[in-house]
Design an enzyme around this catalytic site. Sequence first.
Site, PDB file in Angstrom:
ATOM      1  N   ARG A  84     -61.012  -4.477  41.210  1.00 12.40           N
ATOM      2  CA  ARG A  84     -61.054  -5.563  42.006  1.00 12.40           C
ATOM      3  C   ARG A  84     -62.914  -5.897  42.847  1.00 12.40           C
ATOM      4  NH1 ARG A  84     -58.968  -6.349  48.390  1.00 12.40           N
ATOM      5  NH2 ARG A  84     -60.150  -8.569  48.986  1.00 12.40           N
ATOM      6  N   HIS A 129     -65.569 -12.562  50.252  1.00  9.04           N
ATOM      7  CA  HIS A 129     -64.656 -10.787  51.287  1.00  9.04           C
ATOM      8  C   HIS A 129     -66.756 -11.429  52.038  1.00  9.04           C
ATOM      9  CE1 HIS A 129     -63.650  -7.017  50.535  1.00  9.04           C
ATOM     10  NE2 HIS A 129     -64.163  -6.794  51.982  1.00  9.04           N
ATOM     11  N   GLU A 174     -58.383 -10.280  53.794  1.00 11.85           N
ATOM     12  CA  GLU A 174     -58.395 -10.191  54.737  1.00 11.85           C
ATOM     13  C   GLU A 174     -58.996 -10.785  56.037  1.00 11.85           C
ATOM     14  OE1 GLU A 174     -59.537  -6.112  56.392  1.00 11.85           O
ATOM     15  OE2 GLU A 174     -58.635  -4.827  54.537  1.00 11.85           O
ATOM     16  N   ASN A 315     -53.511  -4.899  51.746  1.00  9.93           N
ATOM     17  CA  ASN A 315     -54.608  -3.757  51.719  1.00  9.93           C
ATOM     18  C   ASN A 315     -53.722  -2.650  53.765  1.00  9.93           C
ATOM     19  OD1 ASN A 315     -56.295  -5.107  50.652  1.00  9.93           O
ATOM     20  ND2 ASN A 315     -57.608  -5.329  52.194  1.00  9.93           N
ATOM     21  N   TYR A 317     -54.443   0.403  55.064  1.00 10.32           N
ATOM     22  CA  TYR A 317     -55.200   1.461  56.453  1.00 10.32           C
ATOM     23  C   TYR A 317     -54.682   3.048  57.038  1.00 10.32           C
ATOM     24  CZ  TYR A 317     -59.161  -0.136  53.055  1.00 10.32           C
ATOM     25  OH  TYR A 317     -59.954  -0.729  52.866  1.00 10.32           O
ATOM     26  N   GLU A 386     -56.217  -2.883  48.886  1.00 15.59           N
ATOM     27  CA  GLU A 386     -56.763  -1.893  49.248  1.00 15.59           C
ATOM     28  C   GLU A 386     -56.289  -0.559  50.374  1.00 15.59           C
ATOM     29  OE1 GLU A 386     -60.663  -2.985  51.972  1.00 15.59           O
ATOM     30  OE2 GLU A 386     -60.135  -4.740  50.686  1.00 15.59           O
TER      31      GLU A 386
HETATM   32  C1  GBH Z   1     -60.916  -2.962  54.965  1.00 12.03           C
HETATM   33  O1  GBH Z   1     -60.923  -3.331  56.302  1.00 12.03           O
HETATM   34  C2  GBH Z   1     -62.333  -4.218  53.713  1.00 12.03           C
HETATM   35  O2  GBH Z   1     -61.650  -5.184  53.657  1.00 12.03           O
HETATM   36  C3  GBH Z   1     -63.564  -3.418  53.522  1.00 12.03           C
HETATM   37  O3  GBH Z   1     -64.799  -4.059  52.960  1.00 12.03           O
HETATM   38  C4  GBH Z   1     -63.782  -2.277  53.993  1.00 12.03           C
HETATM   39  O4  GBH Z   1     -64.658  -1.832  53.419  1.00 12.03           O
HETATM   40  C5  GBH Z   1     -62.772  -1.029  54.438  1.00 12.03           C
HETATM   41  O5  GBH Z   1     -61.392  -2.101  54.626  1.00 12.03           O
HETATM   42  C6  GBH Z   1     -62.716   0.140  54.853  1.00 12.03           C
HETATM   43  O6  GBH Z   1     -62.983  -0.238  56.482  1.00 12.03           O
HETATM   44  O7  GBH Z   1     -61.510  -2.840  65.176  1.00 12.03           O
HETATM   45  O8  GBH Z   1     -61.578  -0.741  65.459  1.00 12.03           O
HETATM   46  O9  GBH Z   1     -60.392  -1.495  63.463  1.00 12.03           O
HETATM   47  C7  GBH Z   1     -59.911  -2.405  56.419  1.00 12.03           C
HETATM   48  C8  GBH Z   1     -59.570  -3.055  58.427  1.00 12.03           C
HETATM   49  C9  GBH Z   1     -61.201  -3.915  60.146  1.00 12.03           C
HETATM   50  C10 GBH Z   1     -60.813  -1.654  59.398  1.00 12.03           C
HETATM   51  C11 GBH Z   1     -62.061  -4.237  61.225  1.00 12.03           C
HETATM   52  C12 GBH Z   1     -61.775  -1.306  60.376  1.00 12.03           C
HETATM   53  C13 GBH Z   1     -63.080  -2.263  62.784  1.00 12.03           C
HETATM   54  C14 GBH Z   1     -62.829  -1.550  63.345  1.00 12.03           C
HETATM   55  N1  GBH Z   1     -60.818  -2.856  59.155  1.00 12.03           N
HETATM   56  N2  GBH Z   1     -61.348  -2.768  61.239  1.00 12.03           N
HETATM   57  S1  GBH Z   1     -61.369  -1.189  64.727  1.00 12.03           S
END
Ligand code: GBH
Length: 482
Positions: A84, A129, A174, A315, A317, A386
């Site tokens: 991807r 992106h 996203e 995605n 996390y 992701e």
């Molecule tokens: C993804 O976002 C992205 O698609 C990717 O590009 C990135 O590298 C990867 O995750 C790892 O971060 O506002 O406190 O949550 C994941 C969701 C949303 C997590 C924005 C980080 C910022 C800090 N992201 N968030 S907070």
Amino acid sequence: INFVSFGRTDKFPDNFLFGVATSAYQIEGAWNQSGKGESMWDWFTHNFPERIQDTSNADIACDSYNRYEEDVSFLKDLNVSFYRFSISWPRIFPNGQNNRVNWEGVNYYIAVFKLLKEFNIEPVVTLYHWDLPQPLNNLGGWTNPLLVDYFANYVRFCYEQFGQYVKYWITLNEPQTTCINGYSSTEFAPGYNIKGLGFYYCAYVHLLAHARAYHIYKDEFYETQQGKVSIDLTMRWMEPLNKSDESHVLAAERTLQFTMGLYGHPLYLGDWPQIVKDNVDKRSELQGYARSRLPKFTSEQIDFIKGTNDYFALNYYTSNLVYPTHDITEDLNETSYGKDMGVSLSIDSSWPSSTSSWLYNVPYGLRSMINWVAEQYDNPEIFILENGFADLHTLDDYDRINYLNGHLCHTLRAINEDKRTVIGYALWSLMDNFEWSDGYEQSFGIIAVDFSSVNLTRTVRASYEWYKNLIESRTIDCEDFE
Ligand code: GBH
């Protein structure tokens, strides 16, 4: 279902796809090389370096624009089914519009497609992106409905040029993150903190742009190219802080509706979720706004957006605990989507942390998210695009292996026990890269990149070997991840 379990090892279905993910701005570098135009992230990092942890930018990043052959050789070695990656809009149309094409940029992606094809690696391609051409950001970016037309011209060109290589398209990555971190805070480009207004207008324009891109593909390309088109959505799983308190359960569900539902509902069921309309319309009225802060879809727009997701690109996390804070008729001085939901978020102190402040290791949250999506939207085909873990450049990255192992086990349980259709999994990320407002401080790669070395040396981590092994054996030890 192709499920075999012998002793402590679980097996993935034969057709389950394993891959890795990256994005253009985070890896390519070459920010102004060979005719590329400026993106809003170039503009943002160059003008507001203090908003990035280490004041860095992605002018060079992994230099994958010039080193893609080396990067693809790792994909071959890993033996992934798919890769991807994303196409940089300003590398194709330097000013964002189709009156000027940068053919060097087009040829770069064609070279990548050809190499992937040679090694039998399926490209899974994100059209956008976050690297919006800066002239379009100057026009108001994702709050300006004109963007729908510009995006349409860009995606049509990509389908024409690259469509023969692509079976899985992702229109937008996203939008939730862009609309929160970029249009309701100053953290991400464009850094317009228009809370409680930007959040909804940004979602509205993203949904219309996605639907337009979807229809263009179906009407003009599907017959010859036979691919699938989706929008990539992200969500933290939302768990009630106190599960036996009904108001907490409702608060968690409300939060899911304001974040995932804000997109899923228009895509699968038509229009915004009812709770979003109720709360935002009501608060806007009480706050004395002439019209609701939530834009209204016309019935034509509702029909145009509904049914435009061929598969559910997800995605995942991490997770949060949720509790209610106030009645939505109260606390009217502050305008924000948080206040419109009437909730606050926290975490469970038992969740293992990563080095990144927002990322806790909560594997069952992925299974819960898969089930929530399946129940809300009538069992769509889910493609996890992701999932990954942050550390501080550790080569023996056992915490990452533990994270990945847990999430893959819970994916398997969603498939085998909950009977959900999950077709594949992309690990974020193939290699360390520019981690947005964290710069190069946090690393997500299964390949380490030495950003201080002239050759940007790539070194595989323990997790790389672990993933390679998993792809080969298609089995995983899930005993510790119930
Ligand atoms: C993804 O976002 C992205 O698609 C990717 O590009 C990135 O590298 C990867 O995750 C790892 O971060 O506002 O406190 O949550 C994941 C969701 C949303 C997590 C924005 C980080 C910022 C800090 N992201 N968030 S907070």
